[in-house]
Design an enzyme around this catalytic site. Structure first.
Site, PDB file in Angstrom:
ATOM      1  N   GLY A   1       0.849  -1.198   0.000  1.00 38.27           N
ATOM      2  CA  GLY A   1       0.000   0.000   0.000  1.00 38.27           C
ATOM      3  C   GLY A   1       0.879   1.241   0.000  1.00 38.27           C
ATOM      4  O   GLY A   1       1.933   1.255   0.628  1.00 38.27           O
TER       5      GLY A   1
ATOM      6  N   ARG B   1       0.348  -4.551  -4.818  1.00 41.35           N
ATOM      7  CA  ARG B   1       0.736  -5.880  -4.308  1.00 41.35           C
ATOM      8  C   ARG B   1       0.715  -6.837  -5.493  1.00 41.35           C
ATOM      9  O   ARG B   1      -0.292  -6.966  -6.174  1.00 41.35           O
ATOM     10  CB  ARG B   1      -0.250  -6.326  -3.223  1.00 41.35           C
ATOM     11  CG  ARG B   1      -0.284  -5.355  -2.038  1.00 41.35           C
ATOM     12  CD  ARG B   1      -1.194  -5.830  -0.913  1.00 41.35           C
ATOM     13  NE  ARG B   1      -1.092  -4.917   0.223  1.00 41.35           N
ATOM     14  CZ  ARG B   1      -1.941  -3.920   0.457  1.00 41.35           C
ATOM     15  NH1 ARG B   1      -2.956  -3.705  -0.353  1.00 41.35           N
ATOM     16  NH2 ARG B   1      -1.771  -3.121   1.496  1.00 41.35           N
TER      17      ARG B   1
ATOM     18  N   ASP C   1       5.882  -5.306   5.100  1.00 42.34           N
ATOM     19  CA  ASP C   1       6.342  -6.689   5.296  1.00 42.34           C
ATOM     20  C   ASP C   1       6.266  -7.532   4.019  1.00 42.34           C
ATOM     21  O   ASP C   1       7.187  -8.310   3.743  1.00 42.34           O
ATOM     22  CB  ASP C   1       5.607  -7.355   6.469  1.00 42.34           C
ATOM     23  CG  ASP C   1       4.103  -7.281   6.361  1.00 42.34           C
ATOM     24  OD1 ASP C   1       3.598  -6.609   5.446  1.00 42.34           O
ATOM     25  OD2 ASP C   1       3.426  -7.907   7.187  1.00 42.34           O
TER      26      ASP C   1
ATOM     27  N   THR D   1       5.037   2.208   5.159  1.00 43.78           N
ATOM     28  CA  THR D   1       3.680   1.736   5.475  1.00 43.78           C
ATOM     29  C   THR D   1       3.120   2.620   6.571  1.00 43.78           C
ATOM     30  O   THR D   1       3.852   2.998   7.496  1.00 43.78           O
ATOM     31  CB  THR D   1       3.660   0.268   5.949  1.00 43.78           C
ATOM     32  OG1 THR D   1       2.385  -0.005   6.577  1.00 43.78           O
ATOM     33  CG2 THR D   1       4.759  -0.059   6.952  1.00 43.78           C
ATOM     34  N   ILE D   2       1.829   2.939   6.479  1.00 43.69           N
ATOM     35  CA  ILE D   2       1.254   3.790   7.531  1.00 43.69           C
ATOM     36  C   ILE D   2       1.109   3.032   8.852  1.00 43.69           C
ATOM     37  O   ILE D   2       0.894   3.634   9.891  1.00 43.69           O
ATOM     38  CB  ILE D   2      -0.116   4.382   7.124  1.00 43.69           C
ATOM     39  CG1 ILE D   2      -1.146   3.277   6.886  1.00 43.69           C
ATOM     40  CG2 ILE D   2       0.018   5.300   5.925  1.00 43.69           C
ATOM     41  CD1 ILE D   2      -2.578   3.794   6.798  1.00 43.69           C
ATOM     42  N   ASP D   3       1.243   1.691   8.814  1.00 43.71           N
ATOM     43  CA  ASP D   3       0.914   0.884   9.994  1.00 43.71           C
ATOM     44  C   ASP D   3       1.962   0.898  11.103  1.00 43.71           C
ATOM     45  O   ASP D   3       1.670   0.498  12.228  1.00 43.71           O
ATOM     46  CB  ASP D   3       0.665  -0.571   9.578  1.00 43.71           C
ATOM     47  CG  ASP D   3      -0.632  -0.727   8.807  1.00 43.71           C
ATOM     48  OD1 ASP D   3      -1.427   0.232   8.805  1.00 43.71           O
ATOM     49  OD2 ASP D   3      -0.834  -1.792   8.205  1.00 43.71           O
TER      50      ASP D   3
ATOM     51  N   ASP E   1       4.326  -1.129  11.558  1.00 42.69           N
ATOM     52  CA  ASP E   1       4.421  -2.488  12.112  1.00 42.69           C
ATOM     53  C   ASP E   1       5.639  -3.248  11.594  1.00 42.69           C
ATOM     54  O   ASP E   1       5.520  -4.362  11.095  1.00 42.69           O
ATOM     55  CB  ASP E   1       3.132  -3.270  11.810  1.00 42.69           C
ATOM     56  CG  ASP E   1       2.839  -3.339  10.326  1.00 42.69           C
ATOM     57  OD1 ASP E   1       3.495  -2.614   9.554  1.00 42.69           O
ATOM     58  OD2 ASP E   1       1.961  -4.120   9.930  1.00 42.69           O
TER      59      ASP E   1
ATOM     60  N   ARG F   1      -4.769  -3.246   9.879  1.00 45.87           N
ATOM     61  CA  ARG F   1      -5.374  -4.580   9.769  1.00 45.87           C
ATOM     62  C   ARG F   1      -4.851  -5.502  10.878  1.00 45.87           C
ATOM     63  O   ARG F   1      -5.586  -6.261  11.459  1.00 45.87           O
ATOM     64  CB  ARG F   1      -5.021  -5.145   8.388  1.00 45.87           C
ATOM     65  CG  ARG F   1      -5.913  -6.219   7.931  1.00 45.87           C
ATOM     66  CD  ARG F   1      -5.845  -6.481   6.457  1.00 45.87           C
ATOM     67  NE  ARG F   1      -4.642  -6.035   5.789  1.00 45.87           N
ATOM     68  CZ  ARG F   1      -4.578  -5.753   4.499  1.00 45.87           C
ATOM     69  NH1 ARG F   1      -5.663  -5.828   3.769  1.00 45.87           N
ATOM     70  NH2 ARG F   1      -3.456  -5.407   3.936  1.00 45.87           N
TER      71      ARG F   1
ATOM     72  N   HIS G   1      -9.282   4.913   3.799  1.00 52.62           N
ATOM     73  CA  HIS G   1      -8.102   5.302   3.016  1.00 52.62           C
ATOM     74  C   HIS G   1      -7.794   6.793   3.037  1.00 52.62           C
ATOM     75  O   HIS G   1      -6.737   7.209   2.549  1.00 52.62           O
ATOM     76  CB  HIS G   1      -8.266   4.821   1.566  1.00 52.62           C
ATOM     77  CG  HIS G   1      -8.170   3.318   1.450  1.00 52.62           C
ATOM     78  ND1 HIS G   1      -9.221   2.510   1.778  1.00 52.62           N
ATOM     79  CD2 HIS G   1      -7.140   2.517   1.092  1.00 52.62           C
ATOM     80  CE1 HIS G   1      -8.845   1.238   1.602  1.00 52.62           C
ATOM     81  NE2 HIS G   1      -7.597   1.213   1.191  1.00 52.62           N
TER      82      HIS G   1
ATOM     83  N   ARG H   1      -4.471   7.567   4.144  1.00 47.61           N
ATOM     84  CA  ARG H   1      -3.277   7.262   3.340  1.00 47.61           C
ATOM     85  C   ARG H   1      -2.944   8.366   2.335  1.00 47.61           C
ATOM     86  O   ARG H   1      -1.874   8.332   1.718  1.00 47.61           O
ATOM     87  CB  ARG H   1      -3.483   5.940   2.586  1.00 47.61           C
ATOM     88  CG  ARG H   1      -3.316   4.719   3.423  1.00 47.61           C
ATOM     89  CD  ARG H   1      -2.467   3.658   2.768  1.00 47.61           C
ATOM     90  NE  ARG H   1      -2.818   3.288   1.435  1.00 47.61           N
ATOM     91  CZ  ARG H   1      -3.296   2.094   1.082  1.00 47.61           C
ATOM     92  NH1 ARG H   1      -3.526   1.163   1.980  1.00 47.61           N
ATOM     93  NH2 ARG H   1      -3.535   1.828  -0.174  1.00 47.61           N
TER      94      ARG H   1
END
Ligand code: F6P
Length: 325
Positions: free
Chosen positions: A12, A73, A104, A128-130, A132, A174, A255, A258
């Site tokens: 993303g 992706r 990831d 990534t905005i996450d 993580d 997510r 979104h 983002r």
């Protein structure tokens, strides 16, 4: 002929990717490479959708969200044939050094690619905005996403207060609650639901009851997309049954988080990581993500960067609870 260095964004998109692309292209030029932009992530490698870039190709993009190289992706890159085609194209284009900007999935793909074609050199930038990933205390886009969410919650606070309502605000993530937790602390929310901790409805009801007793007239609860309670809509249904005092509304930010201009923090992070990634490739490094840790730049092997991640700070979780008093 000059050596070439490729750059692409995968997964993303996230705000700050353009700053990183700009830094990669200009640092590559500075060090004497010919930079090549690869479009649509790994799919662009497979389809040879690439373009030689110069300093002008990245003018006026640092302030723009999204990615001028697009993102995405790729299902085909998960196959050996896809990776073989990508390798063939890289050889044809005389590219052996790559900067992969993503999360990831991007790094998992890069690790697989390198294990089959070790003559390539790949470094990653956490995009990534996450937030993580292991090995960086910030990923590109996280700061922007949190700021967008906080601004949205500030707006919702106004209408919540005027109408005397409880708002459940769903933010992205997510598998991770970083955006939710940081948004909750920064917007003064009463509670936060994240995938990393079990959702305890009776604790939430207690907080709401306590607020109601002291004549609080509105409330905000932040819900991470991936929370096991099932997001803001399901949580609203559940709370409606258990807490009848407020009218409840659910808002899903989605979104929106983002897009838009990256914050200064994300622009600086993208510029730093982009420049360092190219310098380290030039020095021979490969197979790792370039991250920032306590103000130092560190390299973390792809396998470790994607192997779980530090959970959201428990101190922040406690803060939401204590400050909602
Ligand atoms: O990984 C970033 C992210 O924005 C997650 O927070 C979210 O769950 C997911 O991507 C959404 O993916 P897509 O853009 O494919 O709908």
């Amino acid at each position: 002929m000059k050596e070439r260095l490729g750059v692409f964004c995968s997964g993303g998109d996230s705000p700050g990717m353009n700053a990183a692309i700009r830094a990669v292209v200009r640092t590559a030029l500075y060090l004497g490479y010919e930079p090549v932009g690869i479009y649509r992530g790994y799919d662009g490698l497979i389809d040879a959708e690439m373009q030689v870039m110069d300093a002008n190709s990245v003018s006026g993009i640092i302030q723009r969200g999204g990615s001028i190289l697009r993102a995405g992706r790729s299902k085909r890159f998960l196959t050996e044939e896809g990776r073989a085609q990508a390798y063939k194209n890289l050889k044809r284009w005389n590219i052996s050094r790559l900067v992969a900007i993503g999360g990831d999935g991007t790094f998992r793909g890069a690790a697989a690619f390198l294990s089959e074609y070790p003559d390539l050199q790949i470094l990653g930038i956490p995009g990534t905005i996450d937030n993580d990933l292991n090995g960086t205390d910030l990923t590109l886009g996280f700061d922007t996403a949190v700021n967008i969410a906080v601004e949205a919650v500030d707006r919702l606070q106004d209408t919540a207060a005027a109408m005397g309502r409880l708002f459940l605000v769903e933010v992205m993530g997510r598998d991770s609650g970083f955006i939710a937790l940081h948004t909750a602390v920064a917007s003064g929310a009463e509670a936060v639901l994240i995938p990393e901790t079990p959702t305890d409805f009776s604790a939430i009801i207690k907080v709401l009851e306590r607020g109601w007793q002291r004549k609080r007239t509105s409330s905000i609860i932040i819900v991470a997309e991936g929370d096991e309670a099932g997001g803001a809509l399901k949580t609203a249904e559940e709370l409606e049954k258990r807490f009848p005092h407020y009218e409840i509304r659910a808002t899903i930010l989605g979104h929106i988080q983002r897009g838009g201009a990256p914050t200064a923090i994300d622009r600086i992070l993208g510029s730093k990581l982009g420049a360092v990634a190219v310098e380290r490739l030039h020095e021979g490094a490969s197979g790792a993500m370039v991250g920032t840790w306590a103000n130092e730049i560190i390299l973390t092997p792809f396998e470790r960067a994607i192997k779980g991640y530090a959970s959201p700070n428990p101190l922040l979780l406690k803060l939401v609870e204590v400050l909602s008093l």
